[in-house]
Design a protein around this motif. Structure first.
Motif, PDB file in Angstrom:
ATOM      1  N   PHE A 147       0.809  -1.223   0.000  1.00 16.20           N
ATOM      2  CA  PHE A 147       0.000   0.000   0.000  1.00 16.20           C
ATOM      3  C   PHE A 147       0.843   1.275   0.000  1.00 16.20           C
ATOM      4  CE2 PHE A 147      -3.150  -3.109   0.955  1.00 16.20           C
ATOM      5  CZ  PHE A 147      -4.298  -2.605   0.377  1.00 16.20           C
ATOM      6  N   LEU A 148       2.163   1.135   0.029  1.00 10.43           N
ATOM      7  CA  LEU A 148       3.009   2.320  -0.157  1.00 10.43           C
ATOM      8  C   LEU A 148       2.844   2.858  -1.574  1.00 10.43           C
ATOM      9  CD1 LEU A 148       6.300   1.200   1.627  1.00 10.43           C
ATOM     10  CD2 LEU A 148       4.658   2.903   2.408  1.00 10.43           C
ATOM     11  N   ALA A 149       2.399   2.008  -2.484  1.00  5.25           N
ATOM     12  CA  ALA A 149       2.161   2.441  -3.869  1.00  5.25           C
ATOM     13  C   ALA A 149       0.670   2.658  -4.122  1.00  5.25           C
ATOM     14  CB  ALA A 149       2.709   1.397  -4.841  1.00  5.25           C
ATOM     15  N   PHE A 150      -0.068   2.896  -3.061  1.00 11.12           N
ATOM     16  CA  PHE A 150      -1.507   3.113  -3.207  1.00 11.12           C
ATOM     17  C   PHE A 150      -1.773   4.373  -4.035  1.00 11.12           C
ATOM     18  CE2 PHE A 150      -5.590   4.819  -1.795  1.00 11.12           C
ATOM     19  CZ  PHE A 150      -6.399   3.710  -1.923  1.00 11.12           C
ATOM     20  N   PRO A 151      -2.703   4.307  -4.998  1.00  9.18           N
ATOM     21  CA  PRO A 151      -3.001   5.492  -5.817  1.00  9.18           C
ATOM     22  C   PRO A 151      -3.797   6.536  -5.041  1.00  9.18           C
ATOM     23  CG  PRO A 151      -4.356   3.636  -6.514  1.00  9.18           C
ATOM     24  CD  PRO A 151      -3.436   3.115  -5.457  1.00  9.18           C
ATOM     25  N   ALA A 152      -3.108   7.347  -4.258  1.00 11.49           N
ATOM     26  CA  ALA A 152      -3.783   8.323  -3.398  1.00 11.49           C
ATOM     27  C   ALA A 152      -4.200   9.566  -4.171  1.00 11.49           C
ATOM     28  CB  ALA A 152      -2.862   8.707  -2.239  1.00 11.49           C
ATOM     29  N   ILE A 153      -3.339  10.040  -5.052  1.00  8.82           N
ATOM     30  CA  ILE A 153      -3.593  11.315  -5.722  1.00  8.82           C
ATOM     31  C   ILE A 153      -4.406  11.115  -6.997  1.00  8.82           C
ATOM     32  CG2 ILE A 153      -2.497  13.339  -6.743  1.00  8.82           C
ATOM     33  CD1 ILE A 153       0.023  12.600  -5.137  1.00  8.82           C
ATOM     34  N   PHE A 154      -4.064  10.094  -7.747  1.00  7.17           N
ATOM     35  CA  PHE A 154      -4.614   9.942  -9.093  1.00  7.17           C
ATOM     36  C   PHE A 154      -6.145   9.928  -9.186  1.00  7.17           C
ATOM     37  CE2 PHE A 154      -6.173   6.730 -12.138  1.00  7.17           C
ATOM     38  CZ  PHE A 154      -6.182   7.552 -13.247  1.00  7.17           C
ATOM     39  N   PRO A 155      -6.869   9.122  -8.393  1.00  7.67           N
ATOM     40  CA  PRO A 155      -8.329   9.112  -8.553  1.00  7.67           C
ATOM     41  C   PRO A 155      -8.957  10.483  -8.334  1.00  7.67           C
ATOM     42  CG  PRO A 155      -7.633   7.255  -7.230  1.00  7.67           C
ATOM     43  CD  PRO A 155      -6.436   8.145  -7.378  1.00  7.67           C
ATOM     44  N   VAL A 172       0.960  14.678  -0.110  1.00  7.96           N
ATOM     45  CA  VAL A 172      -0.087  14.407  -1.103  1.00  7.96           C
ATOM     46  C   VAL A 172      -0.592  15.721  -1.692  1.00  7.96           C
ATOM     47  CG1 VAL A 172      -2.467  13.602  -1.389  1.00  7.96           C
ATOM     48  CG2 VAL A 172      -0.822  12.169  -0.212  1.00  7.96           C
ATOM     49  N   GLY A 232       0.195  12.226 -10.596  1.00  3.26           N
ATOM     50  CA  GLY A 232      -0.846  11.428  -9.955  1.00  3.26           C
ATOM     51  C   GLY A 232      -0.279  10.134  -9.377  1.00  3.26           C
ATOM     52  N   ILE A 236       2.704   8.755  -0.575  1.00  2.00           N
ATOM     53  CA  ILE A 236       2.540   7.988   0.665  1.00  2.00           C
ATOM     54  C   ILE A 236       3.871   7.388   1.085  1.00  2.00           C
ATOM     55  CG2 ILE A 236       1.427   5.968   1.696  1.00  2.00           C
ATOM     56  CD1 ILE A 236      -0.954   6.483  -0.064  1.00  2.00           C
ATOM     57  N   SER A 237       4.610   6.878   0.112  1.00  2.00           N
ATOM     58  CA  SER A 237       5.874   6.216   0.447  1.00  2.00           C
ATOM     59  C   SER A 237       6.888   7.200   1.028  1.00  2.00           C
ATOM     60  CB  SER A 237       6.446   5.509  -0.779  1.00  2.00           C
ATOM     61  OG  SER A 237       6.339   6.313  -1.911  1.00  2.00           O
ATOM     62  N   MET A 245       6.501  -2.979  -2.118  1.00  2.00           N
ATOM     63  CA  MET A 245       5.970  -1.798  -2.808  1.00  2.00           C
ATOM     64  C   MET A 245       6.115  -1.944  -4.324  1.00  2.00           C
ATOM     65  SD  MET A 245       7.265   2.108  -2.451  1.00  2.00           S
ATOM     66  CE  MET A 245       6.731   3.336  -3.638  1.00  2.00           C
ATOM     67  N   GLY A 285       3.074  -3.403  -5.547  1.00  2.00           N
ATOM     68  CA  GLY A 285       2.013  -2.395  -5.545  1.00  2.00           C
ATOM     69  C   GLY A 285       2.136  -1.436  -6.710  1.00  2.00           C
ATOM     70  N   ALA A 286       3.377  -1.079  -7.049  1.00  2.00           N
ATOM     71  CA  ALA A 286       3.596  -0.145  -8.167  1.00  2.00           C
ATOM     72  C   ALA A 286       3.237  -0.799  -9.499  1.00  2.00           C
ATOM     73  CB  ALA A 286       5.052   0.314  -8.171  1.00  2.00           C
ATOM     74  N   PHE A 311      -0.338  -0.606  -9.801  1.00  2.00           N
ATOM     75  CA  PHE A 311      -0.729   0.781 -10.120  1.00  2.00           C
ATOM     76  C   PHE A 311      -0.614   1.022 -11.630  1.00  2.00           C
ATOM     77  CE2 PHE A 311      -0.232   5.359  -8.292  1.00  2.00           C
ATOM     78  CZ  PHE A 311      -1.248   5.800  -9.124  1.00  2.00           C
ATOM     79  N   TYR A 339      -3.474  -0.683 -13.271  1.00  3.00           N
ATOM     80  CA  TYR A 339      -4.701   0.029 -12.896  1.00  3.00           C
ATOM     81  C   TYR A 339      -4.860   1.306 -13.724  1.00  3.00           C
ATOM     82  CZ  TYR A 339      -7.148   3.453  -9.913  1.00  3.00           C
ATOM     83  OH  TYR A 339      -7.937   4.447  -9.442  1.00  3.00           O
ATOM     84  N   TRP A 379      -4.866  -5.640  -6.431  1.00  6.84           N
ATOM     85  CA  TRP A 379      -5.604  -4.727  -5.540  1.00  6.84           C
ATOM     86  C   TRP A 379      -6.960  -5.302  -5.171  1.00  6.84           C
ATOM     87  CZ3 TRP A 379      -3.099  -1.207  -3.110  1.00  6.84           C
ATOM     88  CH2 TRP A 379      -2.020  -0.578  -3.708  1.00  6.84           C
TER      89      TRP A 379
END
Lengths: 105, 137
Positions: free
Chosen positions: A2-10, B14, B34, B39-40, B63, B66-67, B70, B73, B113
């Motif tokens: 979750f360190l690569a969670f898409p926080a900003i993009f959505p 952010v 984006g 977060i990292s 991570m 996760g990337a 992303f 996604y 995810w």
């Protein structure tokens, strides 16, 4: 993970789509795909940033414990910026396949 | 107390990247931000102080997964709402078409995810489908 969670993009993609659609409505155009197209461009850019994020994570993974932590984080951040910008430039120059929705905006 | 620091620093980072992405043009370039390591960067610095660099190294290893998720996604979103094509989309476009191809697209999100319908990356993907494709699934 979750360190690569898409926080900003959505959030940014939603806002971009909304702003572009509002602009067109104010100009008297009710039916437009402009907002959708710009959000698509935003998403394609985010995909490039995410590829660079893999580089960021790899630098942190390999560098932490070997080099000073602050240096590793700074280097990883720089690599992310340069890698992402290079990928974008390569696509702009058509070295990588371009968008089907038109020219980059 | 550390949770508060994490909250404040994470929120600030952010916001910083979101603001950068908002002002930059063209939008395809701004979109890069984006996927900024917001977060990292906020989390790893605090984790180094708390648990040491080897712990952070292990976190960064996962991570990477996760990337990768992303990337897939964002590709899904670009394909669904913008019609953008780039290498990963083309690879998937060359796969069996129709329902099977669509299922493969869904699998990207699902594998990393959790679910395409209702969790993490699945939510915006589903929303975009309903919103732009008239509920086509």
């Amino acid at each position: 993970v979750f360190l690569a969670f898409p926080a900003i993009f959505p959030a940014s993609a939603t806002l971009v789509e909304k702003h572009e659609s509002q602009k067109k409505r104010h100009a008297g155009i009710t039916h437009t795909t402009r907002g959708r197209e710009v959000a698509g461009l935003d998403a394609a850019g985010a995909a490039l940033g995410a590829i660079a994020l893999i580089g960021f994570a790899w630098i942190v993974h390999t560098g932490m414990g070997r080099y000073p932590s602050a240096l590793v984080l700074a280097a990883a951040g720089m690599v992310w910026v340069l890698f992402a910008a290079t990928l974008w430039w390569l696509r702009k120059k058509h070295v990588l396949p371009s968008f089907s929705t038109g020219s980059s905006r | 107390m550390q949770l508060l620091y994490r909250f404040l620093i994470g929120g600030a980072v952010v916001m910083l990247f979101a603001a950068i992405g908002d002002v930059l043009r063209p939008k395809s370039f701004a979109g890069i931000f984006g996927a900024a390591p917001s977060i990292s960067l906020a989390t790893l610095g605090l984790t180094v102080l708390d648990k040491g660099p080897h712990y952070v190294s292990a976190e960064a290893k996962t991570m990477i997964a996760g990337a990768v998720a992303f990337v897939l996604y964002a590709q899904d979103i670009a394909r669904l709402i913008g019609g953008a094509t780039n290498p990963l989309v083309r690879i998937r476009a060359s796969l069996p078409t129709g329902r099977a191809g669509d299922g493969f697209g869904s699998l990207d999100s699902t594998a990393f995810w959790t679910s395409h319908r209702g969790c993490v990356s699945g939510v915006p993907c589903d929303l975009s489908r309903q919103r732009y494709l008239g509920g086509e699934t």
